[in-house]
Write an enzyme that holds these catalytic residues in place. Sequence first.
Site, PDB file in Angstrom:
ATOM      1  CB  VAL A 174      19.665   7.272   1.796  1.00 29.54           C
ATOM      2  CG1 VAL A 174      19.552   7.330   0.268  1.00 29.54           C
ATOM      3  CG2 VAL A 174      20.307   8.550   2.316  1.00 29.54           C
ATOM      4  CD1 TRP A 214      13.197  10.761   1.530  1.00 28.86           C
ATOM      5  CD2 TRP A 214      14.179  10.027  -0.326  1.00 28.86           C
ATOM      6  NE1 TRP A 214      12.919  11.664   0.523  1.00 28.86           N
ATOM      7  CE2 TRP A 214      13.518  11.236  -0.620  1.00 28.86           C
ATOM      8  CE3 TRP A 214      14.878   9.378  -1.352  1.00 28.86           C
ATOM      9  CZ2 TRP A 214      13.527  11.804  -1.891  1.00 28.86           C
ATOM     10  CZ3 TRP A 214      14.897   9.940  -2.616  1.00 28.86           C
ATOM     11  CH2 TRP A 214      14.228  11.134  -2.871  1.00 28.86           C
ATOM     12  CG  HIS A 215      15.514   5.910  -2.686  1.00 32.83           C
ATOM     13  ND1 HIS A 215      16.622   6.303  -1.962  1.00 32.83           N
ATOM     14  CD2 HIS A 215      15.618   6.530  -3.885  1.00 32.83           C
ATOM     15  CE1 HIS A 215      17.363   7.106  -2.703  1.00 32.83           C
ATOM     16  NE2 HIS A 215      16.782   7.271  -3.864  1.00 32.83           N
ATOM     17  N   GLY A 216      11.759   4.230  -0.351  1.00 30.77           N
ATOM     18  CA  GLY A 216      10.558   3.398  -0.330  1.00 30.77           C
ATOM     19  C   GLY A 216      10.438   2.595   0.946  1.00 30.77           C
ATOM     20  CG  PHE A 228      11.445   7.241  -4.884  1.00 31.17           C
ATOM     21  CD1 PHE A 228      11.069   5.944  -4.562  1.00 31.17           C
ATOM     22  CD2 PHE A 228      12.394   7.432  -5.856  1.00 31.17           C
ATOM     23  CE1 PHE A 228      11.654   4.858  -5.202  1.00 31.17           C
ATOM     24  CE2 PHE A 228      12.997   6.370  -6.501  1.00 31.17           C
ATOM     25  CZ  PHE A 228      12.627   5.082  -6.174  1.00 31.17           C
TER      26      PHE A 228
END
Length: 504
Positions: free
Chosen positions: A336, A339-341, A504
């Site tokens: 996760v 996924w954000h960066g 994102f």
Amino acid sequence: MLFNSYLYIFIFLPITLSVFFFVARRAGETTAICWLIAMSFVFYAWWNPAYVPLLAGSIIFNYWCGRSLQNADNRHIAGAVLVLGITCNLLLLGYFKYAGFFAGIANALSGTEFLVGEIILPLAISFFTFQQIAYLVDGYKKIVTSSGFLRYCLFITFFPQLIAGPIVHHKEMMPQFQESRIFCFLSSNLALGSAIFIVGLFKKVVIGDSLDGLVTPAFSAAELGENPGFYSSWLAAFAFSLQVYFDFSGYTDMAIGSALMIGIQLPVNFFSPYKAASISELWRRWHMTLTRFITEYIFTPISHKLARLSLKLASNTWLLLILASVIPLIITFVLVGLWHGAGWNFVLFGLYQGLLLSLHAIWQQMKRAKRRKFTIPKSLGVALTLLAWVWGVVLFRADSLTGITAMYAAMLDISSLSAVKGASLYSAAVVVVLYALTLILPNTEQLFYQHRPRLSDKSLEKLRISATRIHWKESIPCAIFFAALFFTAMVFMTRKIEFIYFQF
């Protein structure tokens, strides 16, 4: 194209809605759908037309995979198509989002100088990739029904949720696109959608954007290796947690409101997370459709496989907890974070959240093992959860390990407390008031509860949503109040600040 722009509010949205309903009445539903798809591509192309073929190609490829899965009689062939589809989606996402990050790691470990070159991240690639992966998995499970290419294309490109969600399931959206009611203009839908949109606009431009002045100076100083000071660093951390709260909550409201003007219901994506009394409850309330996705498609499969392994090794409760909860939570939230960066700060953010959730799972198991109904007061739980969250958002906001180190060093440096000034105390008072409002006032879902503006969701049943004394209704006082909110937002909208989740 920003929701919080004159272009969207006064040109794009009115033209899109007017022509949609006019064409639906005169030329039929198929033509109206084509118009909505075309305008969704315009909405996407406004940022960078060069990436429109990428979005279109992704849609065509995944639609083909989906149809192949639906028509496959052989389980092995269906499995191969699923693996192919997921792999291609992840490779596309990985190249644009993570190629530079992993190339840097490889160079650091091996001493090479491999250069990837500058890669511009296509807008919304994380969101439409996850949405289509969910579609493929559901197709493999035979819970997706064919609805034609045009409606699938609209499912992916539908402009209110294209850029930053909510991440929706095929089974939630496609039945709505097939209903004739959405092609008929209803003033009640326009009124309800506009009111929710205005709430989100006010949150974003009046509250969220105004907090940037308390956030950026401290984090910018930390990036330069400077010490922002104990007070300024904590104020910036608390202010950023509010900024991202109102920014993302505002975006969600504007997305839901825009869709409702057409008669489409989106799932709730944000439900007062700062009222949560535990970190697991906070994540159930924050970016709810992302949490739903990672639970269903990442955490649960890993947890089930490791649980079976635990049962084979030994029937030990603590081993089962570690294998079925702790390890899957840490793996899931590291993903996760990524996924954000593509950055070590996001990896650390995910690891931190995974560890917090693991500690909460262990705490819950200890309570069950002792068979005692020991609970801490809810107010203390809310305060501790918020403090743990604020400490973690530093990882989310900082751009580098240097910035993270400097911010945390400042947050532990109590020797700089003597530098606090009156203006800073005023800023702190503003932050305290805003936190109080998030805890006291009803959220958007509660304000509009009687009108059912969202899709029903089993996850919401645990939140016990109910009507409140403060609620929206079609009346002159409400119209005046929301008009005041709208004009106030117009005054503040001279600053065009993108939504935080756009990156994102």
